[in-house]
Design a protein around this motif. Structure first.
Motif, PDB file in Angstrom:
ATOM      1  N   ILE A  46       0.741  -1.200   0.197  1.00  0.00           N
ATOM      2  CA  ILE A  46      -0.020  -0.035  -0.018  1.00  0.00           C
ATOM      3  C   ILE A  46       0.975   1.217   0.024  1.00  0.00           C
ATOM      4  O   ILE A  46       0.330   2.411  -0.280  1.00  0.00           O
ATOM      5  N   SER A  47       2.312   1.179  -0.064  1.00  0.00           N
ATOM      6  CA  SER A  47       3.009   2.483   0.160  1.00  0.00           C
ATOM      7  C   SER A  47       2.880   3.151  -0.854  1.00  0.00           C
ATOM      8  O   SER A  47       3.240   4.400  -0.575  1.00  0.00           O
ATOM      9  N   ASP A  48       2.586   2.895  -2.150  1.00  0.00           N
ATOM     10  CA  ASP A  48       2.573   3.840  -3.210  1.00  0.00           C
ATOM     11  C   ASP A  48       1.129   4.102  -3.890  1.00  0.00           C
ATOM     12  O   ASP A  48       1.053   4.506  -4.795  1.00  0.00           O
ATOM     13  N   GLN A  49       0.503   3.718  -2.799  1.00  0.00           N
ATOM     14  CA  GLN A  49      -1.101   3.525  -3.553  1.00  0.00           C
ATOM     15  C   GLN A  49      -1.896   4.821  -3.126  1.00  0.00           C
ATOM     16  O   GLN A  49      -3.033   5.104  -3.261  1.00  0.00           O
ATOM     17  N   HIS A  50      -1.285   6.230  -2.676  1.00  0.00           N
ATOM     18  CA  HIS A  50      -2.019   7.327  -2.120  1.00  0.00           C
ATOM     19  C   HIS A  50      -2.975   7.104  -1.505  1.00  0.00           C
ATOM     20  O   HIS A  50      -4.185   7.664  -1.797  1.00  0.00           O
ATOM     21  N   THR A  55      -5.448   2.450  -6.292  1.00  0.00           N
ATOM     22  CA  THR A  55      -5.855   1.332  -6.301  1.00  0.00           C
ATOM     23  C   THR A  55      -7.194   0.949  -6.844  1.00  0.00           C
ATOM     24  O   THR A  55      -7.774   0.147  -7.275  1.00  0.00           O
ATOM     25  N   GLN A  56      -8.059   2.330  -6.845  1.00  0.00           N
ATOM     26  CA  GLN A  56      -9.358   2.369  -7.478  1.00  0.00           C
ATOM     27  C   GLN A  56      -9.254   1.800  -8.657  1.00  0.00           C
ATOM     28  O   GLN A  56     -10.462   1.228  -9.429  1.00  0.00           O
ATOM     29  N   ASN A  57      -8.182   2.244  -9.551  1.00  0.00           N
ATOM     30  CA  ASN A  57      -8.077   1.919 -11.054  1.00  0.00           C
ATOM     31  C   ASN A  57      -7.163   0.676 -11.237  1.00  0.00           C
ATOM     32  O   ASN A  57      -6.780   0.264 -12.442  1.00  0.00           O
ATOM     33  N   LEU A  93      -3.973   5.033   6.356  1.00  0.00           N
ATOM     34  CA  LEU A  93      -2.919   4.715   5.288  1.00  0.00           C
ATOM     35  C   LEU A  93      -3.469   4.294   4.016  1.00  0.00           C
ATOM     36  O   LEU A  93      -2.858   4.611   2.887  1.00  0.00           O
ATOM     37  N   TRP A  94      -4.440   3.475   3.735  1.00  0.00           N
ATOM     38  CA  TRP A  94      -5.162   2.855   2.703  1.00  0.00           C
ATOM     39  C   TRP A  94      -6.571   2.488   3.031  1.00  0.00           C
ATOM     40  O   TRP A  94      -6.910   1.994   4.039  1.00  0.00           O
ATOM     41  N   THR A  95      -7.286   2.648   1.850  1.00  0.00           N
ATOM     42  CA  THR A  95      -8.869   2.329   2.088  1.00  0.00           C
ATOM     43  C   THR A  95      -9.356   1.961   0.757  1.00  0.00           C
ATOM     44  O   THR A  95      -8.801   2.559  -0.238  1.00  0.00           O
ATOM     45  N   THR A  96     -10.589   1.309   0.841  1.00  0.00           N
ATOM     46  CA  THR A  96     -11.361   1.149  -0.463  1.00  0.00           C
ATOM     47  C   THR A  96     -12.878   2.180  -0.280  1.00  0.00           C
ATOM     48  O   THR A  96     -13.630   2.070  -1.248  1.00  0.00           O
ATOM     49  N   LEU A 101     -12.009   8.652  -0.230  1.00  0.00           N
ATOM     50  CA  LEU A 101     -11.285   8.996  -1.388  1.00  0.00           C
ATOM     51  C   LEU A 101     -11.753   9.951  -2.046  1.00  0.00           C
ATOM     52  O   LEU A 101     -10.917  10.726  -2.948  1.00  0.00           O
ATOM     53  N   PHE A 102     -12.971  10.065  -2.476  1.00  0.00           N
ATOM     54  CA  PHE A 102     -13.521  11.084  -3.194  1.00  0.00           C
ATOM     55  C   PHE A 102     -13.157  12.671  -2.650  1.00  0.00           C
ATOM     56  O   PHE A 102     -12.575  13.540  -3.463  1.00  0.00           O
ATOM     57  N   ILE A 103     -13.167  12.832  -1.467  1.00  0.00           N
ATOM     58  CA  ILE A 103     -12.822  14.179  -0.972  1.00  0.00           C
ATOM     59  C   ILE A 103     -11.479  14.198  -0.969  1.00  0.00           C
ATOM     60  O   ILE A 103     -11.110  15.356  -0.924  1.00  0.00           O
ATOM     61  N   ILE A 104     -10.544  13.237  -0.728  1.00  0.00           N
ATOM     62  CA  ILE A 104      -9.160  13.390  -0.614  1.00  0.00           C
ATOM     63  C   ILE A 104      -8.705  13.792  -2.212  1.00  0.00           C
ATOM     64  O   ILE A 104      -7.900  14.506  -2.440  1.00  0.00           O
TER      65      ILE A 104
END
Length: 211
Positions: A46-50, A55-57, A93-96, A101-104
């Motif tokens: 997950i370190s490079d997944q912002h 990950t969404q795509n 750190l990471w989520t689905t 994710l939309f707000i970020i």
């Protein structure tokens, strides 16, 4: 003719002793090694997944991360994760979760950037705040009441929401309820799955967030 009576003494019986097969032991050190290895694997993925934006795509990456989360869940399946160890300021750190994710992702359109995204939990007080910060002064947070329902599950109910700037505040109505399960927890990270099947990986923030 003399008769010889011979006394036949039995030959002492020596049983064959078959040594028992060695039994593999699961020790604390081996469990710790497994958890550290699995944790490092997850954190590397997950370190490079912002925080999950990339990950969404990328369904292949998403699948590999969820497999790593499942491995962490296996390590934590017989543990209690709803005790005092849950009380902390946890940092995303990471989520689905699509809403977070939309707000970020869209924050720059409002002339700002999303800072730390937090879960602030107090088991004793039965409170949870979901927080998105917008440095230097902005914050959006949702207050919730919580109730521990099992060794790993917590029920929550949103009670209010607030969008706050440096010198202003807009209250918003509460919305929704559900549950989340902390599948794994240690002194550094927590791995979560919620009622909608979303996943969350958080670490302990180096500070305690307060309203």
């Amino acid at each position: 003719m003399a008769t010889c009576h011979c006394l036949l003494l039995p030959v002492p019986f020596k049983p064959t002793i078959i040594p028992p097969k060695p039994i593999s032991k699961i020790t604390c050190s081996s469990i710790t090694t497994q958890s550290q290895s699995a944790k490092q694997h997850l954190l590397t993925l997950i370190s490079d997944q912002h925080r999950g934006l990339k990950t969404q795509n990328d369904p292949i990456k998403r699948s590999s991360i969820i497999q790593a989360i499942d491995a962490m869940a296996d390590l934590g399946k017989d543990t209690v994760t709803t005790d005092d160890s849950l009380s902390a300021t946890w940092r995303l750190l990471w989520t689905t979760e699509k809403e977070q994710l939309f707000i970020i992702e869209k924050a720059p359109l409002l002339g700002t950037q999303a800072g730390d995204v937090l879960q602030v939990i107090d088991v004793e007080k039965r409170t949870l705040n979901n927080v998105i910060t917008f440095p230097p002064d902005g914050v959006f947070f949702v207050r919730s009441s919580i109730e521990v329902s099992s060794s790993q599950r917590v029920n929550f109910r949103f009670t209010s929401a607030v969008l706050r700037g440096k010198s202003w505040e807009i209250p918003l109505p509460p919305f929704g309820q559900g549950w989340f399960e902390s599948l794994y927890i240690d002194e550094e990270i927590r791995v979560v799955k919620d009622i909608r099947g979303d996943y969350l990986v958080v670490d302990k923030a180096p500070y305690a967030w307060k309203e």
